[in-house]
Scaffold this active site. Structure first.
Site, PDB file in Angstrom:
ATOM      1  N   THR A   1      38.554  39.484  35.620  1.00  0.00           N
ATOM      2  CA  THR A   1      38.806  38.632  36.779  1.00  0.00           C
ATOM      3  C   THR A   1      39.061  39.508  38.002  1.00  0.00           C
ATOM      4  O   THR A   1      39.680  40.565  37.895  1.00  0.00           O
ATOM      5  CB  THR A   1      40.029  37.697  36.604  1.00  0.00           C
ATOM      6  OG1 THR A   1      40.332  37.084  37.854  1.00  0.00           O
ATOM      7  CG2 THR A   1      41.270  38.404  36.121  1.00  0.00           C
TER       8      THR A   1
ATOM      9  N   GLY B   1      41.976  31.272  31.290  1.00  0.00           N
ATOM     10  CA  GLY B   1      41.528  30.070  30.592  1.00  0.00           C
ATOM     11  C   GLY B   1      40.758  30.438  29.325  1.00  0.00           C
ATOM     12  O   GLY B   1      40.927  29.821  28.264  1.00  0.00           O
ATOM     13  N   THR B   2      39.928  31.464  29.438  1.00  0.00           N
ATOM     14  CA  THR B   2      39.108  31.900  28.303  1.00  0.00           C
ATOM     15  C   THR B   2      39.992  32.434  27.175  1.00  0.00           C
ATOM     16  O   THR B   2      39.730  32.182  25.996  1.00  0.00           O
ATOM     17  CB  THR B   2      38.120  32.995  28.772  1.00  0.00           C
ATOM     18  OG1 THR B   2      37.390  32.469  29.882  1.00  0.00           O
ATOM     19  CG2 THR B   2      37.171  33.406  27.677  1.00  0.00           C
TER      20      THR B   2
ATOM     21  N   MET C   1      41.136  35.832  48.016  1.00  0.00           N
ATOM     22  CA  MET C   1      41.291  35.108  46.741  1.00  0.00           C
ATOM     23  C   MET C   1      42.455  35.676  45.934  1.00  0.00           C
ATOM     24  O   MET C   1      43.193  36.546  46.404  1.00  0.00           O
ATOM     25  CB  MET C   1      39.990  35.186  45.941  1.00  0.00           C
ATOM     26  CG  MET C   1      38.961  34.165  46.369  1.00  0.00           C
ATOM     27  SD  MET C   1      37.570  34.206  45.216  1.00  0.00           S
ATOM     28  CE  MET C   1      36.655  32.768  45.740  1.00  0.00           C
ATOM     29  N   GLY C   2      42.599  35.203  44.714  1.00  0.00           N
ATOM     30  CA  GLY C   2      43.669  35.698  43.839  1.00  0.00           C
ATOM     31  C   GLY C   2      44.286  34.607  42.999  1.00  0.00           C
ATOM     32  O   GLY C   2      45.217  34.872  42.232  1.00  0.00           O
TER      33      GLY C   2
ATOM     34  N   ASP D   1      41.059  38.546  40.104  1.00  0.00           N
ATOM     35  CA  ASP D   1      42.452  38.232  40.467  1.00  0.00           C
ATOM     36  C   ASP D   1      43.469  39.219  39.891  1.00  0.00           C
ATOM     37  O   ASP D   1      44.612  39.268  40.364  1.00  0.00           O
ATOM     38  CB  ASP D   1      42.823  36.823  39.985  1.00  0.00           C
ATOM     39  CG  ASP D   1      41.913  35.752  40.549  1.00  0.00           C
ATOM     40  OD1 ASP D   1      41.312  35.999  41.611  1.00  0.00           O
ATOM     41  OD2 ASP D   1      41.795  34.677  39.933  1.00  0.00           O
TER      42      ASP D   1
ATOM     43  N   ILE E   1      32.516  36.028  48.784  1.00  0.00           N
ATOM     44  CA  ILE E   1      32.053  37.382  49.154  1.00  0.00           C
ATOM     45  C   ILE E   1      32.760  38.404  48.251  1.00  0.00           C
ATOM     46  O   ILE E   1      32.184  39.407  47.849  1.00  0.00           O
ATOM     47  CB  ILE E   1      32.449  37.675  50.633  1.00  0.00           C
ATOM     48  CG1 ILE E   1      31.689  36.770  51.589  1.00  0.00           C
ATOM     49  CG2 ILE E   1      32.317  39.140  50.994  1.00  0.00           C
ATOM     50  CD1 ILE E   1      30.282  37.213  51.887  1.00  0.00           C
TER      51      ILE E   1
ATOM     52  N   GLU F   1      45.265  33.271  48.892  1.00  0.00           N
ATOM     53  CA  GLU F   1      44.916  31.841  48.833  1.00  0.00           C
ATOM     54  C   GLU F   1      45.980  31.010  48.109  1.00  0.00           C
ATOM     55  O   GLU F   1      46.116  29.821  48.347  1.00  0.00           O
ATOM     56  CB  GLU F   1      43.565  31.636  48.143  1.00  0.00           C
ATOM     57  CG  GLU F   1      43.559  32.027  46.665  1.00  0.00           C
ATOM     58  CD  GLU F   1      42.258  31.675  45.940  1.00  0.00           C
ATOM     59  OE1 GLU F   1      41.413  30.992  46.515  1.00  0.00           O
ATOM     60  OE2 GLU F   1      42.115  32.112  44.780  1.00  0.00           O
TER      61      GLU F   1
HETATM   62  O1  F6P Z   1      39.585  33.376  39.262  1.00  0.00           O
HETATM   63  C1  F6P Z   1      38.686  33.910  40.159  1.00  0.00           C
HETATM   64  C2  F6P Z   1      38.591  33.052  41.366  1.00  0.00           C
HETATM   65  O2  F6P Z   1      37.655  33.678  42.207  1.00  0.00           O
HETATM   66  C3  F6P Z   1      39.898  32.775  42.108  1.00  0.00           C
HETATM   67  O3  F6P Z   1      40.299  33.867  42.896  1.00  0.00           O
HETATM   68  C4  F6P Z   1      39.537  31.555  42.895  1.00  0.00           C
HETATM   69  O4  F6P Z   1      40.668  30.776  43.154  1.00  0.00           O
HETATM   70  C5  F6P Z   1      38.600  30.824  41.974  1.00  0.00           C
HETATM   71  O5  F6P Z   1      38.088  31.770  41.074  1.00  0.00           O
HETATM   72  C6  F6P Z   1      37.463  30.134  42.673  1.00  0.00           C
HETATM   73  O6  F6P Z   1      36.750  29.438  41.725  1.00  0.00           O
HETATM   74  P1  F6P Z   1      35.356  28.701  41.985  1.00  0.00           P
HETATM   75  O7  F6P Z   1      34.304  29.765  42.104  1.00  0.00           O
HETATM   76  O8  F6P Z   1      35.162  27.859  40.788  1.00  0.00           O
HETATM   77  O9  F6P Z   1      35.512  27.951  43.260  1.00  0.00           O
END
Ligand code: F6P
Length: 340
Positions: free
Chosen positions: A130, A109-110, A174-175, A132, A263, A227
């Site tokens: 990131t 996004g940035t 996450m990811g 991710d 975490i 996720e």
């Molecule tokens: O982009 C990093 C990330 O941690 C993703 O893995 C996850 O889907 C999202 O951000 C969670 O975002 P937030 O902290 O805004 O809930």
């Protein structure tokens, strides 16, 4: 020269090491002034900033999160209830601060926002960050190694309790839309099933894979699910909960689910992430000193390089089917929940 630094989007381990890498190189090597902008693009819109000197840049290497704070503010997003011209405000405040360049540390996004700022005539250099690892154009992002290490440690811990109770542990990592964390932590953590959005999956194949293990006398299983994997059937619930319920409803297996969540994003960066952050920060500052703007710094073939922001913006780096870890995983009998 006078440069601004901001951090935007979700935080990740290694951001502070990057701020230090940029700031100290700028001050000590290039004799630049450094301004820290708080809360991402919100800070630039609100004129919320702090002058950063050597003292402000100390003690950052091992610190997780971002000392500048962050936000998910997207100044170019169309707003329903306001016709305020945020892009114009952004440019105005950038000019008022007397900046020669803005360093935007952030994710996909940035980089999109940075590309649009460039089009407005703002000098900007992007630094990809990131957990991710999904930013197109760079082989790796800092934060990823730390997140994988944390997720792997958690998976290690789940093995022993799964084994004791002869259970199936479904672990969601996450990811965002990519499966990098799931693939890397799943492989490192010895998962028996790894599900990533890029490959899709069939829950019956997951049950088959677990039952195959059961028939061989392997009475516990670890399923790592990204996720971003869809809860099949259009369910709104998290994939780990959907899958766990599906397995229990369609077999005699007993499941428990764990969502690792934030975490994975918190805490101190690994040594690899600290050094990557430091190198990218230093390289970004070198580019600025050479008046090279409108680019994102990146790692290609293990080397620091840079790419035009407009080339990067809006693209996603996802896991390919021919990823060496996917190929090797299949050779080891790990199920990816697909037909083969
Ligand atoms: O982009 C990093 C990330 O941690 C993703 O893995 C996850 O889907 C999202 O951000 C969670 O975002 P937030 O902290 O805004 O809930």
């Amino acid at each position: 020269m006078k440069i601004g630094i901001l951090t935007s989007g979700g935080d990740c381990p290694g951001i502070n090491a990057t701020i230090r890498g940029v700031g100290r190189t700028a001050i000590l090597h290039y004799n630049m002034e450094v301004v820290g902008i708080r809360k991402g693009f919100s800070g630039l819109l609100e004129n919320d900033y702090t002058i950063m000197d050597e003292v402000a840049l100390s003690g950052l290497l091992y610190k997780g999160g971002t000392i500048l704070g962050t936000s998910r503010e997207k100044p170019f997003r169309k707003r329903l209830f306001s016709d305020e011209d945020l892009p114009r405000k952004l440019k105005q405040h950038y000019d008022d601060l007397g900046l020669d360049c803005l360093v935007a540390i952030g994710g996909n996004g940035t980089m999109k926002t940075a590309a649009k700022m460039r089009a407005l005539g703002i000098n900007v250099v992007g630094i990809p960050k990131t957990i991710d690892n999904d930013i197109w154009g760079t082989e790796v992002t800092f934060g990823f190694d730390t997140a994988v290490a944390t997720a792997t440690e958690c998976i290690d811990r789940l093995h022993t309790t799964a084994e004791s109770h002869r259970r199936v542990m479904v672990v969601e990592v996450m990811g965002h839309k990519a499966g990098w964390i799931a693939l890397h932590s799943g492989m490192a953590g010895g998962a028996h099933v790894i599900l990533i959005p890029e490959l899709g999956y069939n829950p019956d194949k997951v049950i088959e894979a677990i039952n195959r293990r059961m028939n061989k006398g392997k009475l516990h299983s670890i399923v790592v699910v990204a996720e971003g994997v869809k809860s099949l059937g259009g369910e709104k619930e998290r994939p780990a909960f959907y899958l766990s319920k599906y397995i229990e409803e369609h077999s005699d297996l007993v499941c428990r689910e764990t969502v690792l969540g934030h975490i994975q994003r918190g805490g101190s960066p690994t040594a690899a992430d600290r050094n990557l952050a430091t190198l990218l920060g230093g390289y970004a500052t070198e580019l600025i000193s050479n008046r090279i703007f409108g680019v994102m710094v990146a790692v290609v073939n293990g080397q620091m390089t840079h790419l035009p922001l407009e080339e990067v913006a809006g693209k996603l780096k996802t896991v390919r089917e021919d990823n060496p870890l996917v190929i090797q995983g299949k050779k080891l009998g790990i199920s990816f929940g697909t037909e083969d």
